[in-house]
Motif scaffolding. Structure first.
Motif, PDB file in Angstrom:
ATOM      1  N   GLU A   1      17.605  33.788  38.894  1.00  0.00           N
ATOM      2  CA  GLU A   1      17.789  34.989  38.109  1.00  0.00           C
ATOM      3  C   GLU A   1      19.054  34.501  37.131  1.00  0.00           C
ATOM      4  N   GLN A   2      20.136  34.143  37.857  1.00  0.00           N
ATOM      5  CA  GLN A   2      21.340  33.811  36.968  1.00  0.00           C
ATOM      6  C   GLN A   2      21.370  32.294  36.146  1.00  0.00           C
ATOM      7  N   GLY A   3      20.566  31.636  36.585  1.00  0.00           N
ATOM      8  CA  GLY A   3      20.127  30.067  36.042  1.00  0.00           C
ATOM      9  C   GLY A   3      21.336  29.312  36.683  1.00  0.00           C
ATOM     10  N   LYS A   4      21.538  29.601  37.897  1.00  0.00           N
ATOM     11  CA  LYS A   4      22.459  28.767  38.846  1.00  0.00           C
ATOM     12  C   LYS A   4      21.670  28.066  39.958  1.00  0.00           C
ATOM     13  N   THR A   5      22.142  27.042  40.278  1.00  0.00           N
ATOM     14  CA  THR A   5      21.809  26.374  41.407  1.00  0.00           C
ATOM     15  C   THR A   5      22.352  27.046  42.691  1.00  0.00           C
ATOM     16  N   VAL A   6      21.740  26.803  43.894  1.00  0.00           N
ATOM     17  CA  VAL A   6      22.321  27.370  45.320  1.00  0.00           C
ATOM     18  C   VAL A   6      23.475  26.700  45.450  1.00  0.00           C
ATOM     19  N   GLY A   7      23.779  25.459  44.937  1.00  0.00           N
ATOM     20  CA  GLY A   7      25.017  24.849  45.141  1.00  0.00           C
ATOM     21  C   GLY A   7      26.111  25.378  44.282  1.00  0.00           C
ATOM     22  N   ASP A   8      25.832  25.820  43.050  1.00  0.00           N
ATOM     23  CA  ASP A   8      26.677  26.458  42.083  1.00  0.00           C
ATOM     24  C   ASP A   8      26.988  27.864  42.657  1.00  0.00           C
ATOM     25  N   LEU A   9      26.008  28.614  43.256  1.00  0.00           N
ATOM     26  CA  LEU A   9      26.451  29.824  43.884  1.00  0.00           C
ATOM     27  C   LEU A   9      27.344  29.746  45.154  1.00  0.00           C
ATOM     28  N   MET A  10      26.899  28.693  46.036  1.00  0.00           N
ATOM     29  CA  MET A  10      27.941  28.665  47.158  1.00  0.00           C
ATOM     30  C   MET A  10      29.299  28.313  46.585  1.00  0.00           C
ATOM     31  N   ASN A  11      29.530  27.311  45.624  1.00  0.00           N
ATOM     32  CA  ASN A  11      30.893  26.971  45.145  1.00  0.00           C
ATOM     33  C   ASN A  11      31.592  28.428  44.592  1.00  0.00           C
ATOM     34  N   ASP A  12      30.722  29.233  43.817  1.00  0.00           N
ATOM     35  CA  ASP A  12      31.621  30.521  43.314  1.00  0.00           C
ATOM     36  C   ASP A  12      31.707  31.278  44.414  1.00  0.00           C
ATOM     37  N   THR A  13      30.987  31.317  45.459  1.00  0.00           N
ATOM     38  CA  THR A  13      31.417  32.244  46.639  1.00  0.00           C
ATOM     39  C   THR A  13      32.460  31.618  47.422  1.00  0.00           C
ATOM     40  N   MET A  14      32.743  30.494  47.487  1.00  0.00           N
ATOM     41  CA  MET A  14      33.746  29.945  48.399  1.00  0.00           C
ATOM     42  C   MET A  14      35.096  30.193  47.506  1.00  0.00           C
ATOM     43  N   ARG A  15      35.008  29.824  46.249  1.00  0.00           N
ATOM     44  CA  ARG A  15      36.062  29.958  45.272  1.00  0.00           C
ATOM     45  C   ARG A  15      36.684  31.456  45.240  1.00  0.00           C
ATOM     46  N   GLN A  16      35.793  32.293  45.337  1.00  0.00           N
ATOM     47  CA  GLN A  16      36.101  33.686  45.279  1.00  0.00           C
ATOM     48  C   GLN A  16      36.657  34.153  46.418  1.00  0.00           C
ATOM     49  N   THR A  17      36.249  33.578  47.636  1.00  0.00           N
ATOM     50  CA  THR A  17      36.761  33.992  48.900  1.00  0.00           C
ATOM     51  C   THR A  17      38.243  33.134  48.861  1.00  0.00           C
ATOM     52  N   ILE A  18      38.175  31.922  48.716  1.00  0.00           N
ATOM     53  CA  ILE A  18      39.795  31.354  48.737  1.00  0.00           C
ATOM     54  C   ILE A  18      40.803  32.173  47.952  1.00  0.00           C
ATOM     55  N   GLU A  19      40.252  32.552  46.704  1.00  0.00           N
ATOM     56  CA  GLU A  19      41.126  33.262  45.837  1.00  0.00           C
ATOM     57  C   GLU A  19      41.551  34.858  46.076  1.00  0.00           C
ATOM     58  N   GLY A  20      40.564  35.094  47.001  1.00  0.00           N
ATOM     59  CA  GLY A  20      40.950  36.591  47.698  1.00  0.00           C
ATOM     60  C   GLY A  20      40.146  37.605  46.803  1.00  0.00           C
ATOM     61  N   GLU A  21      39.499  37.216  45.742  1.00  0.00           N
ATOM     62  CA  GLU A  21      38.741  38.144  45.027  1.00  0.00           C
ATOM     63  C   GLU A  21      37.778  39.198  45.705  1.00  0.00           C
ATOM     64  N   GLU A  22      37.038  38.565  46.315  1.00  0.00           N
ATOM     65  CA  GLU A  22      36.101  39.213  47.330  1.00  0.00           C
ATOM     66  C   GLU A  22      36.682  40.349  48.076  1.00  0.00           C
ATOM     67  N   GLU A  23      37.881  39.921  48.779  1.00  0.00           N
ATOM     68  CA  GLU A  23      38.629  40.687  49.694  1.00  0.00           C
ATOM     69  C   GLU A  23      39.162  41.908  49.016  1.00  0.00           C
ATOM     70  N   ASN A  24      39.670  41.753  47.848  1.00  0.00           N
ATOM     71  CA  ASN A  24      40.401  42.816  46.997  1.00  0.00           C
ATOM     72  C   ASN A  24      39.240  43.797  46.307  1.00  0.00           C
ATOM     73  N   GLU A  25      38.026  43.143  46.220  1.00  0.00           N
ATOM     74  CA  GLU A  25      37.110  44.308  45.673  1.00  0.00           C
ATOM     75  C   GLU A  25      36.437  45.169  46.661  1.00  0.00           C
ATOM     76  N   ASN A  26      36.463  44.802  47.929  1.00  0.00           N
ATOM     77  CA  ASN A  26      36.006  45.497  49.015  1.00  0.00           C
ATOM     78  C   ASN A  26      36.971  46.296  49.871  1.00  0.00           C
ATOM     79  N   LEU A  27      38.353  46.253  49.458  1.00  0.00           N
ATOM     80  CA  LEU A  27      39.548  46.643  49.981  1.00  0.00           C
ATOM     81  C   LEU A  27      39.545  48.552  49.921  1.00  0.00           C
ATOM     82  N   ASP A  28      39.941  48.954  50.942  1.00  0.00           N
ATOM     83  CA  ASP A  28      39.902  50.454  51.037  1.00  0.00           C
ATOM     84  C   ASP A  28      41.232  50.581  50.202  1.00  0.00           C
ATOM     85  N   PRO A  29      41.206  51.564  49.180  1.00  0.00           N
ATOM     86  CA  PRO A  29      42.337  52.110  48.237  1.00  0.00           C
ATOM     87  C   PRO A  29      43.373  52.488  48.949  1.00  0.00           C
TER      88      PRO A  29
END
Length: 111
Positions: A1-29
């Motif tokens: 749907e996004q025009g990305k390969t599974v490898g691209d999606l995995m890389n994006d997910t790992m990058r977000q996890t390392i950078e902490g973006e995913e954690e900050n989005e789910n954080l209790d305010p």
């Protein structure tokens, strides 16, 4: 749907996890994250409680010192402390802090 390969999606997910973006989005305010070195006084804790309007949690991965003026009233404003860093607390409230922390992953020292 996004025009990305599974490898691209995995890389994006790992990058977000390392950078902490995913954690900050789910954080209790109502959670105070501490990754550096912070000293909290009684007035600091009561001020945060007043601003958020309810008990708040603290996640410490750095160096957190609770000042000598911390008392039961201030500690009642904190729902839970998740400590994987260094936590320094006054001898007079050490046992109360242990109840707030629950599971100890970092160091807790009394002074």
């Amino acid at each position: 749907e996004q025009g990305k390969t599974v490898g691209d999606l995995m890389n994006d997910t790992m990058r977000q996890t390392i950078e902490g973006e995913e954690e900050n989005e789910n954080l209790d305010p109502h959670t105070l994250l501490i990754g550096g070195s912070v000293h909290l006084s009684r007035d600091d804790i009561l001020g945060v409680y007043k601003e958020v309007g309810k008990e708040f949690s603290i996640e410490n991965t750095g160096h957190l010192t609770l000042d000598q003026d911390i008392d039961r009233e201030a500690l009642q404003c904190i729902e839970k402390i998740k400590n994987t860093g260094s936590l320094y607390v006054p001898k007079s409230v050490h046992y109360l802090i242990l109840l707030k922390v629950g599971q100890i992953y970092g160091t807790i020292e009394k002074y």
